[in-house]
Design a protein around this motif. Sequence first.
Motif, PDB file in Angstrom:
ATOM      1  N   GLU A   1       2.279  32.631  27.033  1.00 51.71           N
ATOM      2  CA  GLU A   1       1.032  32.663  27.788  1.00 51.71           C
ATOM      3  C   GLU A   1       0.753  34.032  28.407  1.00 51.71           C
ATOM      4  N   GLN A   2       1.802  34.710  28.856  1.00 50.14           N
ATOM      5  CA  GLN A   2       1.624  36.001  29.522  1.00 50.14           C
ATOM      6  C   GLN A   2       1.415  37.139  28.535  1.00 50.14           C
ATOM      7  N   GLY A   3       1.998  37.036  27.341  1.00 48.67           N
ATOM      8  CA  GLY A   3       1.912  38.118  26.368  1.00 48.67           C
ATOM      9  C   GLY A   3       3.163  38.973  26.383  1.00 48.67           C
ATOM     10  N   LYS A   4       3.495  39.584  25.247  1.00 46.98           N
ATOM     11  CA  LYS A   4       4.781  40.257  25.081  1.00 46.98           C
ATOM     12  C   LYS A   4       4.964  41.460  25.998  1.00 46.98           C
ATOM     13  N   ASN A   5       3.888  42.076  26.455  1.00 52.64           N
ATOM     14  CA  ASN A   5       4.011  43.235  27.343  1.00 52.64           C
ATOM     15  C   ASN A   5       4.092  42.832  28.820  1.00 52.64           C
ATOM     16  N   ASN A   6       3.864  41.561  29.078  1.00 51.19           N
ATOM     17  CA  ASN A   6       3.838  41.076  30.465  1.00 51.19           C
ATOM     18  C   ASN A   6       5.007  40.159  30.797  1.00 51.19           C
ATOM     19  N   ALA A   7       5.813  39.819  29.794  1.00 47.95           N
ATOM     20  CA  ALA A   7       6.959  38.936  30.025  1.00 47.95           C
ATOM     21  C   ALA A   7       8.097  39.373  29.114  1.00 47.95           C
ATOM     22  N   LEU A   8       9.250  39.605  29.706  1.00 43.56           N
ATOM     23  CA  LEU A   8      10.383  40.175  28.988  1.00 43.56           C
ATOM     24  C   LEU A   8      11.582  39.242  29.123  1.00 43.56           C
ATOM     25  N   SER A   9      12.310  39.054  28.025  1.00 43.07           N
ATOM     26  CA  SER A   9      13.531  38.257  28.067  1.00 43.07           C
ATOM     27  C   SER A   9      14.745  39.178  28.011  1.00 43.07           C
ATOM     28  N   VAL A  10      15.578  39.104  29.040  1.00 42.62           N
ATOM     29  CA  VAL A  10      16.841  39.849  29.085  1.00 42.62           C
ATOM     30  C   VAL A  10      17.968  38.829  29.007  1.00 42.62           C
ATOM     31  N   HIS A  11      18.850  38.989  28.041  1.00 43.61           N
ATOM     32  CA  HIS A  11      19.923  38.007  27.825  1.00 43.61           C
ATOM     33  C   HIS A  11      21.277  38.676  28.023  1.00 43.61           C
ATOM     34  N   LEU A  12      22.096  38.073  28.892  1.00 47.42           N
ATOM     35  CA  LEU A  12      23.427  38.580  29.207  1.00 47.42           C
ATOM     36  C   LEU A  12      24.459  37.793  28.401  1.00 47.42           C
ATOM     37  N   THR A  13      25.307  38.506  27.646  1.00 39.85           N
ATOM     38  CA  THR A  13      26.311  37.850  26.821  1.00 39.85           C
ATOM     39  C   THR A  13      27.679  38.472  27.058  1.00 39.85           C
ATOM     40  N   PHE A  14      28.642  38.042  26.247  1.00 46.75           N
ATOM     41  CA  PHE A  14      30.024  38.484  26.436  1.00 46.75           C
ATOM     42  C   PHE A  14      30.613  38.936  25.109  1.00 46.75           C
ATOM     43  N   ILE A  15      31.270  40.098  25.114  1.00 50.89           N
ATOM     44  CA  ILE A  15      31.995  40.593  23.938  1.00 50.89           C
ATOM     45  C   ILE A  15      33.484  40.536  24.267  1.00 50.89           C
ATOM     46  N   PRO A  16      34.216  39.562  23.723  1.00 55.29           N
ATOM     47  CA  PRO A  16      35.647  39.459  24.027  1.00 55.29           C
ATOM     48  C   PRO A  16      36.464  40.449  23.209  1.00 55.29           C
ATOM     49  N   ILE A  17      37.658  40.701  23.716  1.00 52.21           N
ATOM     50  CA  ILE A  17      38.625  41.533  22.992  1.00 52.21           C
ATOM     51  C   ILE A  17      39.798  40.633  22.603  1.00 52.21           C
ATOM     52  N   ILE A  18      40.043  40.502  21.328  1.00 53.79           N
ATOM     53  CA  ILE A  18      41.118  39.630  20.874  1.00 53.79           C
ATOM     54  C   ILE A  18      42.419  40.418  20.749  1.00 53.79           C
ATOM     55  N   THR A  19      43.492  39.695  20.437  1.00 55.14           N
ATOM     56  CA  THR A  19      44.799  40.333  20.283  1.00 55.14           C
ATOM     57  C   THR A  19      44.712  41.460  19.259  1.00 55.14           C
ATOM     58  N   GLY A  20      45.215  42.599  19.627  1.00 55.15           N
ATOM     59  CA  GLY A  20      45.117  43.768  18.765  1.00 55.15           C
ATOM     60  C   GLY A  20      44.044  44.732  19.215  1.00 55.15           C
ATOM     61  N   GLY A  21      43.227  44.299  20.199  1.00 54.37           N
ATOM     62  CA  GLY A  21      42.233  45.196  20.774  1.00 54.37           C
ATOM     63  C   GLY A  21      40.888  45.209  20.084  1.00 54.37           C
ATOM     64  N   GLU A  22      40.656  44.283  19.130  1.00 62.39           N
ATOM     65  CA  GLU A  22      39.378  44.280  18.407  1.00 62.39           C
ATOM     66  C   GLU A  22      38.291  43.582  19.220  1.00 62.39           C
ATOM     67  N   LEU A  23      37.124  44.187  19.281  1.00 64.79           N
ATOM     68  CA  LEU A  23      35.973  43.611  19.969  1.00 64.79           C
ATOM     69  C   LEU A  23      35.212  42.719  18.993  1.00 64.79           C
ATOM     70  N   LYS A  24      34.830  41.528  19.445  1.00 73.29           N
ATOM     71  CA  LYS A  24      34.164  40.571  18.572  1.00 73.29           C
ATOM     72  C   LYS A  24      32.738  40.296  19.076  1.00 73.29           C
ATOM     73  N   SER A  25      31.787  40.446  18.165  1.00 73.99           N
ATOM     74  CA  SER A  25      30.378  40.244  18.519  1.00 73.99           C
ATOM     75  C   SER A  25      29.878  38.843  18.198  1.00 73.99           C
ATOM     76  N   LYS A  26      30.703  38.025  17.533  1.00 72.20           N
ATOM     77  CA  LYS A  26      30.241  36.708  17.095  1.00 72.20           C
ATOM     78  C   LYS A  26      29.759  35.817  18.249  1.00 72.20           C
ATOM     79  N   PRO A  27      30.473  35.762  19.413  1.00 74.49           N
ATOM     80  CA  PRO A  27      29.953  34.946  20.517  1.00 74.49           C
ATOM     81  C   PRO A  27      28.549  35.363  20.954  1.00 74.49           C
ATOM     82  N   THR A  28      28.282  36.679  20.965  1.00 74.68           N
ATOM     83  CA  THR A  28      26.942  37.169  21.315  1.00 74.68           C
ATOM     84  C   THR A  28      25.919  36.705  20.288  1.00 74.68           C
ATOM     85  N   GLN A  29      26.274  36.788  19.008  1.00 76.56           N
ATOM     86  CA  GLN A  29      25.357  36.340  17.961  1.00 76.56           C
ATOM     87  C   GLN A  29      25.020  34.864  18.117  1.00 76.56           C
ATOM     88  N   HIS A  30      26.035  34.042  18.376  1.00 72.85           N
ATOM     89  CA  HIS A  30      25.799  32.605  18.534  1.00 72.85           C
ATOM     90  C   HIS A  30      24.952  32.302  19.767  1.00 72.85           C
TER      91      HIS A  30
END
Length: 540
Positions: free
Chosen positions: A164-193
Motif C-alpha cells: 500500500e505504501q509503495g517500495k520507496n516508502n516502506a522497507l523490509s530489513v531482515h536480521l539473520t544468523f550465519i553460524p560457524i561450524i566445526t572447522g571454522g566454515e561459515l554457513k549461509s543456508k540458515p539465512t537462505q531458509h
Amino acid sequence: MSKFIFVSSGVCSSLGKGIASSTIASLLECSGLKIAMLKCDPYINVDAGNISPYQHGEVYVTEDGAETDLDLGNFSRFTSLNLSNQNCISIGKVYENVIRNERAGKYNGRTVQVIPHITDEIKRCIRHIGTSSNADVVIVEIGGTVGDIEAVPYLEAVRQLIREQGKNNALSVHLTFIPIITGGELKSKPTQHSVKQLQEVGIQPDILICRCSGKVEPGLKKKIASFCNVSEDAVFVSPDIEKSVYELPQIFHTQELDKVILRKMELGNRTTDIRQWTDFLDKLNNPTKKVTVAMVGKKDSLDECFKSVQESLFHAAVTAHNAELVIKKVDSELLETSESDFVLSAAFDDVEGIIIPGNYGQRGFIGLLKTVHYARKSGIPYLGIDLGMQLMAIETARNLCGWEDADTSEFTSKSKHPVISLPEEQPGPYAGIMKLGAEEVRLEEGSRLYSIYNSPVIVERHRSKYTFDRRYAQDMTEHNLLTTAKSTSDGQTEGFEWKDHPWGIGVQFHPEFTSRPFKPHPLFVAFINAALEKSREKSL
C-alpha cells in the motif's frame, strides 16, 4: 507522509533485533531525520506488566506509565525519543481493541476475522505512530521469529503495508544468523531458509543484516545476495561487539547502512554525523581510571532483569568520569549460607560501590539484607533502588531499633513491625494502587539528593506498590536513617540517606529509565563518583 522500515528476524531468537532497530533509528536521526519507533510484540499479554522478568527480562516503564518490553529501553538509549504507551503494542492489545470494537457493534454485524480485522488494527497502530509523531521515518520492530505462528498476523499486516505504501516508502530489513561450524566454515543456508520463509508470506527483504562471530568474506556476501534476491550492497554484517552495543552505530555507518537506506527510500543526499558516538567510543576505549561496582540480586535476575541499571552505571562511568566500569554480579542467595562475615568480605572487598536494584520475590532476601548491613557498617558507597531502598529501613529496624521481626508485608503478614507495606495497610486516606510512570518528588533542602539534582522538586518514573510506613519515620531518624525525599502527591517516602556515612542513598523511584549514553543520570553519576573516591582511598 511518514516512511516505514520494518525490522524482522529469522533463524533463532535473541539475535539483537531491538539493538539493530535502535541503531538504524540512531543513524537516521544523525542524518537529520525525525524518527519514531514501534515494537510489535507477539505475546497475547496486553502488556509486559504481568510477565515474569526472569522469563521476559526487564519491564521498561515509560513516562506515561506504560509497562513495556525491554527493547523500548534500547530505543530510548540510542535516540532522543521520549517514548509512551503508543510505542509498544502486543497481539493481546490488538485483539483487545478488536473485541472491544466488536462488542460496540462497529463491524456492522460482519464476522470478525484475523484478515482483515486484526491486520487492519495492526496497520492502524503502525500508521498512527507516523501521523501522531509527524516523523519522517517510523522504524517498526516485529517481535518473534519468522516462522513462529505468533508472528503471522504482524507479517501479513507488514506485507499489506509495503504494497500500500509503495517500495520507496516502506522497507523490509531482515536480521539473520550465519553460524560457524566445526572447522571454522561459515554457513549461509540458515539465512537462505529464513529469507525463503519471509518470501513465502509475501515479503521480499530489501536489506539483510547477518549476525556472525567471524569475518564474512565478499564471496559469501555475494552468495547470500544471489540466493536471497537482494543487491550485494544491501547485505550487512553485525559482528560480535568487543565492549559495548554502542559500537554498532559506527560499525553500520562504516558499512554504509545509513547510505543504502537513504538511497532506497529516496530521502535525499544527507550527511550522517556520528561524532557523538565516536566521541563516546573514544572515552570507552581510553579510560583514565577504573571502578568496580557490585550489583546484588538473585543469580537469574542479574542480566536482562536489570538492563537499564547496568546501562545507567555504564553511561555514568564512561561519559561523566572517563572510567572503565566493572560490574561484579553477586548472587544474594550465596550470601545467606554463612553466619560469618567472611562470605561478605570475599564478595565485597574488591569493590568500590554496591547497588541493589528492585529485586523480585522473597528468594535471596536475607542475603540482600546482609549486603545492606555490610555497606552501612563498612562505609562502602551504596545505592538502593525500589526494594534496595526499602531494605535500608528493614535493616535499620532490625539491627538498630532492635525489632528482629521487622519486615515487609510483601513477604510476611506476621510481622509486628511491617516498616514496608501497602498504602491501604497504613494510616491515611490513600488506597493501595501501583505507582506507574512519572511523578513529582520533593527533595529535602541540604540533603545529598538535593545537591545531586540541584532542585527542590524533580520528576522521576515509578513502578512500585509497597511503600515505607511513615509511622516509623521518627524511629528511623533517631537511628541515622534520614528521610530526604517525599512524593508531592501523597507524601509517601521516596528517598533515604544514611547520616554520617560516606555515601548511602536509597530511592523508591527508578532513575535508570531516563539515563542515556550522552546524558547520564545525575544520581548514577554521583554514585560512580563516590565509588571512585572510595577507590582512591583504597589506593593510598
